[in-house]
Design an enzyme around this catalytic site. Structure first.
Site, PDB file in Angstrom:
ATOM      1  N   SER A 161       0.831  -1.210   0.000  1.00  0.00           N
ATOM      2  CA  SER A 161       0.000   0.000   0.000  1.00  0.00           C
ATOM      3  C   SER A 161       0.871   1.268   0.000  1.00  0.00           C
ATOM      4  CB  SER A 161      -0.952  -0.051   1.201  1.00  0.00           C
ATOM      5  OG  SER A 161      -1.962   0.916   1.097  1.00  0.00           O
ATOM      6  N   ARG A 230     -12.071   8.435   7.426  1.00  0.00           N
ATOM      7  CA  ARG A 230     -11.862   6.991   7.486  1.00  0.00           C
ATOM      8  C   ARG A 230     -12.914   6.247   6.662  1.00  0.00           C
ATOM      9  NH1 ARG A 230      -8.078   3.061   8.240  1.00  0.00           N
ATOM     10  NH2 ARG A 230      -8.930   1.262   9.314  1.00  0.00           N
ATOM     11  N   ASP A 330      -8.641  -4.777  -6.194  1.00  0.00           N
ATOM     12  CA  ASP A 330      -8.180  -3.622  -5.406  1.00  0.00           C
ATOM     13  C   ASP A 330      -8.801  -2.319  -5.921  1.00  0.00           C
ATOM     14  OD1 ASP A 330      -6.754  -1.765  -3.916  1.00  0.00           O
ATOM     15  OD2 ASP A 330      -4.832  -2.765  -4.187  1.00  0.00           O
ATOM     16  N   HIS A 363      -8.269  -4.533  -1.504  1.00  0.00           N
ATOM     17  CA  HIS A 363      -6.940  -4.050  -1.126  1.00  0.00           C
ATOM     18  C   HIS A 363      -6.385  -4.777   0.101  1.00  0.00           C
ATOM     19  CE1 HIS A 363      -3.694  -1.133  -1.013  1.00  0.00           C
ATOM     20  NE2 HIS A 363      -3.977  -0.815   0.235  1.00  0.00           N
ATOM     21  N   ASP A 364      -7.246  -5.047   1.077  1.00  0.00           N
ATOM     22  CA  ASP A 364      -6.793  -5.665   2.326  1.00  0.00           C
ATOM     23  C   ASP A 364      -6.335  -7.107   2.180  1.00  0.00           C
ATOM     24  OD1 ASP A 364      -6.997  -3.417   3.833  1.00  0.00           O
ATOM     25  OD2 ASP A 364      -8.751  -4.044   4.996  1.00  0.00           O
TER      26      ASP A 364
END
Lengths: 383, 383
Positions: A161, A230, A330, A363-364
């Site tokens: 990332s 967030r 992603d 993405h995670d």
């Protein structure tokens, strides 16, 4: 259960020899918080520098229940290392073979000097006066830490990332100090969509009634501004269907009345509470410094090169080997971004391997699915 | 240049017979601002009700330089009608043949009763006390306007974007009053992504230091909160590459210093200025009411039906004909959303035609590319 680890502190710079930042800012002596795993070998050739993600920390492995001076932000959810799945004896990054260092970013909120640190002259937190930090600044101060260990050349830099941006800039600003480069779900230059998402988050924090330009440490922090920031980024990390599935097991919180709007939707309530949890463990000023760094990221500029070709010519001349991972689902760093990086590497005839993993975790995935990454990482590090 | 048009005002309800809203709210008499084009025929069978988008107005065609009581919000960019391309003599919606009505939504800021209107008892703007409005509430009050014209059955309801949700609910709550239904780039039930995007916008407004729960009319309005909300939605309307191309012709505004962050990026500067332009022409409380309505939208619930099948059974029994448009590059109402609507219509055996247009203009294609829509609309309206 993993072993306990401890955060160390490294100091560099002084009022006489301040850390000078590319943007004109100056810091009269800084602290970097870091942890290490494994043993540095005799000729100091087995070191790996790992760079953490936007809201991550230097605590990648083991259990660490407190960091000196960090206080309440070191919430229970941070105690376990964020890359436990990838670092350890026999794992992708093998602690039996390598000495691994990870440091909290300058501007961070987990022990490195940041906006919440005390300014030596005023005796108060830096707040608004804490300067803007670039990726090039980060790698500059990280070389001081390497010098402290007497490490000349790293076996590898590794970054998922935002950490991948720092790894890239480390490898291209100090090509002779890096043998292997492993970047996961990262980029080469911010896209329009990155810059928009990041700008939305910047506005969300800056417009919070409690932000006060960043001078909020005596008072309430910019709660909902950081919650909203967030929330905006959260949706790019995780597959939305997965979030919704989790949200369905949640109940709508009865206190979810905002100024006018009443949250009646389970998914909105879930996202709000995820945001509120995050605010407990992160500082808004740090968030702003890191996303400012990311928003302005362009590897060519960070490397003071004329063109991508010039930049990566350095990697070729140093004989670096690169491993670039893409995640097909992603939505944070899109596969197109790694493809652009790889194109530039190939044009400069750098030895590069590009692997796309297929995942429904977005993405995670790099945190959750070690098997997708382990074989290639082991193989590249082991050569 | 188009002909000048004038906004009319229709009043309904009174303190004795208030407009009762589904959510428990009550309005003691309301005004609806509307415009019409073309002539109502003798048997009143040629009327079309058009519903506008989230931030649109009832002024779809012609030139209107001022609306009584609206003041500064009626900016120059609003003077020309928003659907000039589609409505007029010989156009898709032919003013030589049809009588077209478009009304500003209840809760709006362009002449219909909304949060900025004066509360008859307090003599001050409604502000925070203005209730939550649902799609079912909107269509209910719109039938009063139809009654005023003596129109029993509409030849058609037409709605692009959020207007399509209102058209759908009109057609299913009052099936006998609608012959044809044309919905463009719209949905059936908010998706997780819709609800998240809308919630981000709600938080952006509610957290603005000037919002004050909605009671800001005596003071500065929530400027950056609404700017941020607009920015979040703007990216879903237009192809990002197109925005970037325009941004490149722009210059970075020297006043783009926020609380801490200095805008150095052309694209961010452009987006910020688009947002600031929007704030001059729209009221934050209205924005909140409309996105609240959208965020909670579920056609089955709005129609007080048990299942989608029950809901659309009404359309079939009334012999309605439906035309549903998708735009392949739409990131606001995704093609999947229209596919869901069409699936429910087909399961209820409603006469439906589903057309996908191919465009690189994204959601806003319905405003910009009349040729993609005109032939099918003319054909359906003309039968």
């Amino acid at each position: 259960m993993s072993a306990e680890t401890r955060t160390h502190f490294f100091e560099t710079g002084s009022p006489d020899e301040p850390v000078r930042l590319r943007d004109g800012g100056m810091l009269p002596g800084i602290t970097l918080a870091y942890e290490t795993w494994g043993e540095l070998n005799e000729d100091r050739s087995n070191a790996i520098f790992l760079f953490h993600a936007l809201s991550g920390s230097h605590h990648a492995v083991g259990v660490n229940t407190a960091i000196d001076g960090v206080g309440e932000l070191w919430q229970a959810e941070m105690h376990e290392g964020w890359w436990e799945t990838m670092i350890g004896p026999g794992k992708a990054i093998d602690t039996d073979r390598f000495f691994i260092v990870c440091a909290n970013y300058l501007g961070g909120c987990y022990g490195s000097t940041g906006p919440g640190s005390i300014h030596p002259e005023t005796g108060k937190p830096w707040g608004a006066s804490f300067p803007s930090i670039s990726a090039a600044d980060q790698v500059e101060v990280f070389t001081h830490l390497l010098d402290h260990f007497g490490i000349g050349t790293l076996h590898a830099v590794v970054g998922p990332s935002v950490g991948g941006l720092i790894a890239l800039t480390f490898a291209t600003r100090f090509p002779a100090r890096v043998k292997n480069v492993i970047v996961i779900a990262s980029g080469y230059k911010t896209t329009v969509l990155n810059r928009l998402h990041l700008f939305e988050q910047i506005l969300a924090i800056e417009n919070d009634p409690h932000f006060n330009g960043g001078d909020y440490y005596d008072d309430a922090p910019p709660l909902y501004g950081l919650v909203l920031a967030r929330m905006i980024s959260h949706k790019t990390f995780v597959h939305l269907d997965a979030i919704e599935k989790r949200a369905r097991q949640d109940i709508v919180q009865p206190d979810d009345v905002l100024a006018w709007y009443r949250v009646r939707d389970q998914f909105q309530s879930y996202m709000l509470h995820q945001g509120k949890k995050f605010v407990k463990r992160f500082d808004a000023n740090t968030y702003l410094r890191i996303i400012d760094m990311w928003s302005r990221y362009d590897a060519t500029q960070e490397g003071d090169a004329e063109t991508p070709r010039d930049l990566f010519e350095r990697a070729r001349l140093a004989g670096q080997k690169w491993l670039v991972f893409s995640i097909d689902s992603d939505f944070c760093f899109f596969p197109e971004e790694q493809a652009e990086l790889v194109k530039h590497l190939e044009e400069a005839k750098v030895d590069v391997m590009h692997i796309s993993v297929h995942s429904d975790k977005g993405h995670d995935s790099f945190l959750l699915e070690p098997d997708l990454y382990t074989p290639h990482i082991s193989w590249v590090l082991g050569k």
